[in-house]
Write an enzyme that holds these catalytic residues in place. Structure first.
Site, short mmCIF file in Angstrom:
data_model
loop_
_atom_site.label_atom_id
_atom_site.label_comp_id
_atom_site.label_asym_id
_atom_site.label_seq_id
_atom_site.Cartn_x
_atom_site.Cartn_y
_atom_site.Cartn_z
N GLU A 153 -11.29 1.24 -3.37
CA GLU A 153 -10.31 1.70 -1.19
C GLU A 153 -9.59 1.87 -2.16
OE1 GLU A 153 -9.47 -1.91 0.38
OE2 GLU A 153 -9.06 -3.06 -1.38
N ASP A 190 1.07 -1.08 -0.17
CA ASP A 190 -0.03 -0.09 -0.03
C ASP A 190 1.04 1.47 0.11
OD1 ASP A 190 -2.12 -1.79 0.24
OD2 ASP A 190 -1.88 -1.65 2.68
#
Length: 540
Positions: A187, A14
């Site tokens: 997301e 991420d």
């Protein structure tokens, strides 16, 4: 000069990448591992150096009892108004209808800290990021969670204005700006202001082999005003099953001083057993989700495109204005435990390294025996990432257990349900012995049992070693550090992979670790003393 992907190997998921002047920074998720948020810096995007983690105290991060793969999800690093802004999410529930979480904000004028005490922002959804509009306003952009069983749990991307006077959100301004595509699971949003548009980068498809990154844009920040990039997605490996890099998506965009553009995203490098199809199963990602960087160009319609196509490239042209960065060639580590604090490569589970866990310095790491590796509370485990498929890791330990409930040694670990270890313990008939055991989805197996290796009388230290060779790994022991014996148990490395854990659990977001552990679940706090640790990476 070429960027060689992945640029951050081994559990660096991420990525949030930014540039400040001539320096690039990447912040990565750390989940249940302490300290929270992993930071690297570079001036060439090729060579990266590890920085101190910002969330180094329980004031900033309290994860005791967090489930596996809970904790820090998708931190967002930005720079504005002369300081670094870090938004991070502490997730308390990973399975089931709810995702109980809190989003926090901390700032620092120097990337090395100190970081301010956390400000609680909200709990609307995870993967929150902060957008600094050129008009001076700031907004929180976040995935939105919906627990209702008759709705999709991923309820679009919510934008909420942040008041810098009160340092609080203005919930009355919240609106859904994008619902994503039919792939769902939208997301990881990051918002940018480029060439007269607001560009929203967001992940979809879940962080598995169907993962992808989409881009949408709008002239305004109005509700549902964003339209998706045509001929998308922006990046994915869903349709490139034979490519070296897989699962790309969920990342951040940055420019260079000379106006080039690059995108950092998570990536995995799955492998297959020799008797398996390379497509089904698609593979086992023991190194977890890593970080790749791809070059980006803009088409005639003003949409960003990955150079080389949406599957990305293993080798990428470095920025033309790159300044050569001095960094280690690999991630091998040797630690004599001479310093009074742990090396930055070490991590602990959910809690900081304090005297409750042990002490370090003067050539010794002492660990106080606490709960088992299956606990999510008080665990004395000091570990580092697997960052290569092939490596040797070695230690030397002194431990004098008087009960089978006391164990200390060398462990390879994914989460509290998936790990193995070689350790010293006590046998009622033999005294001190060496055992090897594995926990496979909470099915615990002691491999040696009554054939546990007896430690000779008068032996003060025992040496332990693990030899990892991509598909499997074995343990060795020695009583003098020179003559080694291999325990005749070959363990399947796939059990320590994201993809294996995914079969039985919702928490599959980290990667394999190797480290040193002391257990005394009898509660007598028996201490293990480790003389050194050596992690040596080997060629693939």
């Amino acid at each position: 000069m070429k960027i060689q992907n992945p640029v951050l190997p081994g559990f660096n998921a991420d990525p949030s990448m930014i540039r400040v002047g001539d320096t690039y920074y990447i912040a990565n998720s750390t989940f249940e591992w302490f300290p929270g948020v992993r930071l690297h810096e570079s001036k060439d995007m090729v060579h990266w150096n590890l920085l101190p983690s910002p969330l180094s105290t329980t004031t900033l991060l309290d994860m005791k009892g967090n489930p596996a793969s809970g904790g820090i999800w998708a931190p967002d690093l930005t720079y504005a108004d002369g300081k670094f802004w870090l938004i991070y999410t502490d997730v308390k529930i990973t399975d089931g209808p709810f995702k109980d979480m809190t989003n926090y904000l901390t700032t620092a004028t120097d990337i090395h800290g100190p970081w301010t005490d956390p400000i609680k922002v909200n709990g609307v959804g995870f993967d929150a990021s902060l957008f600094h509009d050129k008009n001076g306003r700031k907004y929180l952009v976040q995935q939105t969670w919906d627990h209702r069983e008759y709705h999709h749990p991923f309820d679009g991307i919510t934008l909420t204005e942040f008041d810098t006077t009160t340092m609080k959100l203005k919930p009355e301004t919240a609106r859904n700006i994008y619902n994503g595509d039919d792939v769902k699971l939208v997301e990881g949003p990051h918002l940018y202001q480029i060439k007269g548009y607001y560009y929203l980068f967001a992940a979809e498809g879940g962080t598995v082999f169907t993962h992808q990154e989409v881009v949408a844009r709008s002239k305004t920040l109005d509700e549902l005003s964003f339209e998706s990039e045509p001929d998308g997605p922006f990046i994915t490996n869903m349709d490139t099953p034979d490519f070296y890099l897989q699962k790309q998506g969920h990342g951040g965009l940055t420019d260079t001083p000379s106006g080039e553009w690059y995108y950092a995203s998570l990536v995995s490098r799955p492998w297959n057993h020799a008797n398996e199809s390379s497509h089904d199963p698609r593979g086992w990602s023991t190194l977890g989700r890593e970080t790749s960087i791809q070059k980006v160009e803009w088409d005639d319609e003003g949409w960003p495109r990955v150079v080389g196509g949406h599957g990305g490239q293993v080798e990428v042209e470095a920025p033309k204005d790159a300044i050569l960065t001095d960094a280690p060639k690999d991630h091998s580590q040797h630690d004599e435990f001479d310093k009074p604090e742990l090396d930055m490569n070490w991590n602990t589970l959910r809690q900081p390294f304090t005297k409750k866990l042990g002490t370090v310095g003067n050539g010794e790491l002492k660990l106080v025996g606490q709960q088992s590796l299956s606990s999510t509370f008080d665990v004395s485990f000091v570990a580092r990432r697997w960052q290569a498929f092939n490596f040797d890791a070695e230690t030397k330990v002194k431990f004098d257990p008087f009960s089978y409930q006391q164990m200390a040694g060398l462990a390879n670990f994914y989460n509290d349900k998936h790990y193995s270890w070689i350790f010293i313990t006590n046998d009622e008939k033999k005294g001190r012995v060496i055992e090897v055991a594995q926990n496979d989805n909470n099915n615990y197996t002691s491999f040696l049992k009554d054939d546990a290796i007896q430690i000779p009388e008068g032996t003060e230290y025992v040496w332990f070693k693990v030899k990892a060779r991509k598909e499997s790994y074995t343990y060795q022991y020695s009583f003098d550090g020179k003559n080694w014996e291999t325990v005749p148990v070959e363990l399947d490395a796939a059990i320590l992979s994201d993809d294996y854990v995914l079969q039985t659990s919702g928490g599959f977001f980290t990667g394999a670790f190797v480290g040193l552990v002391a257990v005394d679940y009898a509660g007598y706090e028996q201490v293990a003393t480790f003389d050194h640790f050596d992690y040596k990476e080997l060629p693939d």
